[in-house]
Design a protein around this motif. Structure first.
Motif, PDB file in Angstrom:
ATOM      1  N   MET A 120       0.881  -1.298  -0.127  1.00 24.58           N
ATOM      2  CA  MET A 120       0.094  -0.108   0.013  1.00 24.58           C
ATOM      3  C   MET A 120       0.995   1.215   0.171  1.00 24.58           C
ATOM      4  N   TRP A 121       0.672   2.190  -0.820  1.00 24.80           N
ATOM      5  CA  TRP A 121       1.334   3.417  -0.976  1.00 24.80           C
ATOM      6  C   TRP A 121       1.209   4.263   0.354  1.00 24.80           C
ATOM      7  N   ALA A 122       2.446   5.061   0.723  1.00 25.78           N
ATOM      8  CA  ALA A 122       2.493   6.119   1.945  1.00 25.78           C
ATOM      9  C   ALA A 122       3.607   6.889   1.548  1.00 25.78           C
ATOM     10  N   PRO A 123       3.090   8.244   1.441  1.00 24.36           N
ATOM     11  CA  PRO A 123       4.216   9.321   1.450  1.00 24.36           C
ATOM     12  C   PRO A 123       5.305   9.460   2.450  1.00 24.36           C
ATOM     13  N   TYR A 124       6.166  10.361   2.308  1.00 29.35           N
ATOM     14  CA  TYR A 124       7.409  10.525   3.179  1.00 29.35           C
ATOM     15  C   TYR A 124       8.074   9.577   3.465  1.00 29.35           C
ATOM     16  N   GLY A 125       8.422   8.608   2.633  1.00 29.27           N
ATOM     17  CA  GLY A 125       9.352   7.400   2.970  1.00 29.27           C
ATOM     18  C   GLY A 125       8.860   6.452   3.895  1.00 29.27           C
ATOM     19  N   ALA A 126       7.410   6.473   3.952  1.00 30.62           N
ATOM     20  CA  ALA A 126       6.896   5.611   4.961  1.00 30.62           C
ATOM     21  C   ALA A 126       6.253   4.306   3.967  1.00 30.62           C
ATOM     22  N   ARG A 127       6.058   3.258   4.571  1.00 34.49           N
ATOM     23  CA  ARG A 127       5.408   2.019   4.033  1.00 34.49           C
ATOM     24  C   ARG A 127       4.094   1.806   4.931  1.00 34.49           C
ATOM     25  N   ALA A 128       3.123   1.165   4.238  1.00 37.76           N
ATOM     26  CA  ALA A 128       1.720   1.008   4.744  1.00 37.76           C
ATOM     27  C   ALA A 128       1.412  -0.388   4.387  1.00 37.76           C
ATOM     28  N   ALA A 129       0.751  -1.239   5.454  1.00 39.02           N
ATOM     29  CA  ALA A 129       0.326  -2.493   4.942  1.00 39.02           C
ATOM     30  C   ALA A 129      -0.860  -2.970   5.918  1.00 39.02           C
ATOM     31  N   ILE A 130      -1.735  -3.867   5.680  1.00 47.75           N
ATOM     32  CA  ILE A 130      -2.968  -4.235   6.409  1.00 47.75           C
ATOM     33  C   ILE A 130      -2.254  -5.338   7.366  1.00 47.75           C
ATOM     34  N   GLU A 131      -2.129  -5.239   8.604  1.00 47.43           N
ATOM     35  CA  GLU A 131      -1.522  -6.270   9.473  1.00 47.43           C
ATOM     36  C   GLU A 131      -2.620  -6.627  10.397  1.00 47.43           C
ATOM     37  N   GLN A 132      -2.079  -7.642  11.304  1.00 37.82           N
ATOM     38  CA  GLN A 132      -2.985  -8.083  12.530  1.00 37.82           C
ATOM     39  C   GLN A 132      -2.142  -7.385  13.568  1.00 37.82           C
ATOM     40  N   THR A 133      -2.798  -6.503  14.430  1.00 40.20           N
ATOM     41  CA  THR A 133      -2.432  -5.842  15.615  1.00 40.20           C
ATOM     42  C   THR A 133      -2.837  -6.700  16.927  1.00 40.20           C
ATOM     43  N   PRO A 134      -2.457  -6.520  18.271  1.00 40.98           N
ATOM     44  CA  PRO A 134      -3.348  -6.815  19.202  1.00 40.98           C
ATOM     45  C   PRO A 134      -4.830  -6.131  19.577  1.00 40.98           C
ATOM     46  N   ASP A 135      -5.071  -5.044  18.546  1.00 41.82           N
ATOM     47  CA  ASP A 135      -6.387  -4.585  18.495  1.00 41.82           C
ATOM     48  C   ASP A 135      -7.225  -4.898  17.147  1.00 41.82           C
ATOM     49  N   GLY A 136      -6.530  -5.884  16.653  1.00 39.92           N
ATOM     50  CA  GLY A 136      -7.404  -6.455  15.413  1.00 39.92           C
ATOM     51  C   GLY A 136      -6.552  -6.184  13.975  1.00 39.92           C
ATOM     52  N   ARG A 137      -7.375  -6.116  13.080  1.00 42.99           N
ATOM     53  CA  ARG A 137      -6.649  -5.800  11.794  1.00 42.99           C
ATOM     54  C   ARG A 137      -6.472  -4.367  11.553  1.00 42.99           C
ATOM     55  N   ARG A 138      -5.487  -3.624  11.239  1.00 43.09           N
ATOM     56  CA  ARG A 138      -4.822  -2.157  11.029  1.00 43.09           C
ATOM     57  C   ARG A 138      -4.212  -2.023  10.085  1.00 43.09           C
ATOM     58  N   ILE A 139      -4.265  -0.843   9.525  1.00 43.44           N
ATOM     59  CA  ILE A 139      -3.241  -0.502   8.444  1.00 43.44           C
ATOM     60  C   ILE A 139      -2.132   0.149   9.170  1.00 43.44           C
ATOM     61  N   VAL A 140      -1.094  -0.212   9.084  1.00 44.44           N
ATOM     62  CA  VAL A 140       0.116   0.038   9.772  1.00 44.44           C
ATOM     63  C   VAL A 140       0.963   0.512   9.034  1.00 44.44           C
ATOM     64  N   VAL A 141       1.373   2.015   9.350  1.00 48.64           N
ATOM     65  CA  VAL A 141       2.160   2.800   8.436  1.00 48.64           C
ATOM     66  C   VAL A 141       3.376   2.984   9.356  1.00 48.64           C
ATOM     67  N   ARG A 142       4.861   2.552   8.984  1.00 50.62           N
ATOM     68  CA  ARG A 142       5.917   2.556   9.269  1.00 50.62           C
ATOM     69  C   ARG A 142       6.728   3.462   8.587  1.00 50.62           C
ATOM     70  N   ARG A 143       7.953   3.805   9.206  1.00 45.49           N
ATOM     71  CA  ARG A 143       9.041   4.237   8.610  1.00 45.49           C
ATOM     72  C   ARG A 143      10.446   3.880   9.495  1.00 45.49           C
ATOM     73  N   ASP A 144      11.593   3.803   8.796  1.00 49.26           N
ATOM     74  CA  ASP A 144      12.727   3.399   9.122  1.00 49.26           C
ATOM     75  C   ASP A 144      13.218   4.935   9.987  1.00 49.26           C
TER      76      ASP A 144
END
Length: 145
Positions: A1-25
């Motif tokens: 999934m596309w995300a700006p500002y050098g971030a990455r986004a993906a749908i993942e399972q979290t402790p709170d259920g399925r979420r879009i997780v946006v992350r950056r190094d």
């Protein structure tokens, strides 16, 4: 999934259920990233929608409460619902809001936001927040060298 500002986004399972997780190094130690992420006096510096925060605690913990001002307009009450192991969640106006986390790794650190899938329009805001956190912690690291 596309995300700006050098971030990455993906749908993942979290402790709170399925979420879009946006992350950056981030080129900084996990503890430094966590410090910025949990410091209420820094939220306006990295949160694009956060104008101000009123809170008795500079650093959050589970049960921390206060008010957050959004877009220089309305104030909303918040409560931190969990805060442990480099992850915290909160409610804003009694609604579940974004999750926040730091992922320490052998070759660096990742800052991440967890967004409910129905709030997919918030991905660019969280991507910008990740970038701002990266800028803040990298500047902090340069100052300590």
């Amino acid at each position: 999934m596309w995300a700006p500002y050098g971030a990455r986004a993906a749908i993942e399972q979290t402790p709170d259920g399925r979420r879009i997780v946006v992350r950056r190094d981030v080129d900084a130690p996990a503890d430094t990233v966590w410090d910025v992420l949990t410091d209420t006096e820094q939220w306006h510096a990295w949160g694009p929608s956060v104008s101000d925060v009123e809170c008795d605690d500079q650093y959050i913990d589970a049960g921390t409460t206060g008010r957050v001002r959004v877009a220089d307009a309305a104030w909303f009450p918040f409560e931190v619902t969990s805060c442990e192991s480099y992850r915290w969640t909160w409610t804003v106006a009694r609604l579940n809001a974004t999750g926040h986390r730091v992922e320490p790794g052998p070759s660096g650190t990742v800052v991440a936001f967890e967004i409910p899938p129905l709030a997919a329009g918030y991905v660019p805001v969280c991507a910008r927040a990740c970038a701002r956190i990266g800028e803040l912690v990298e500047e902090r690291e340069r100052q300590t060298e």
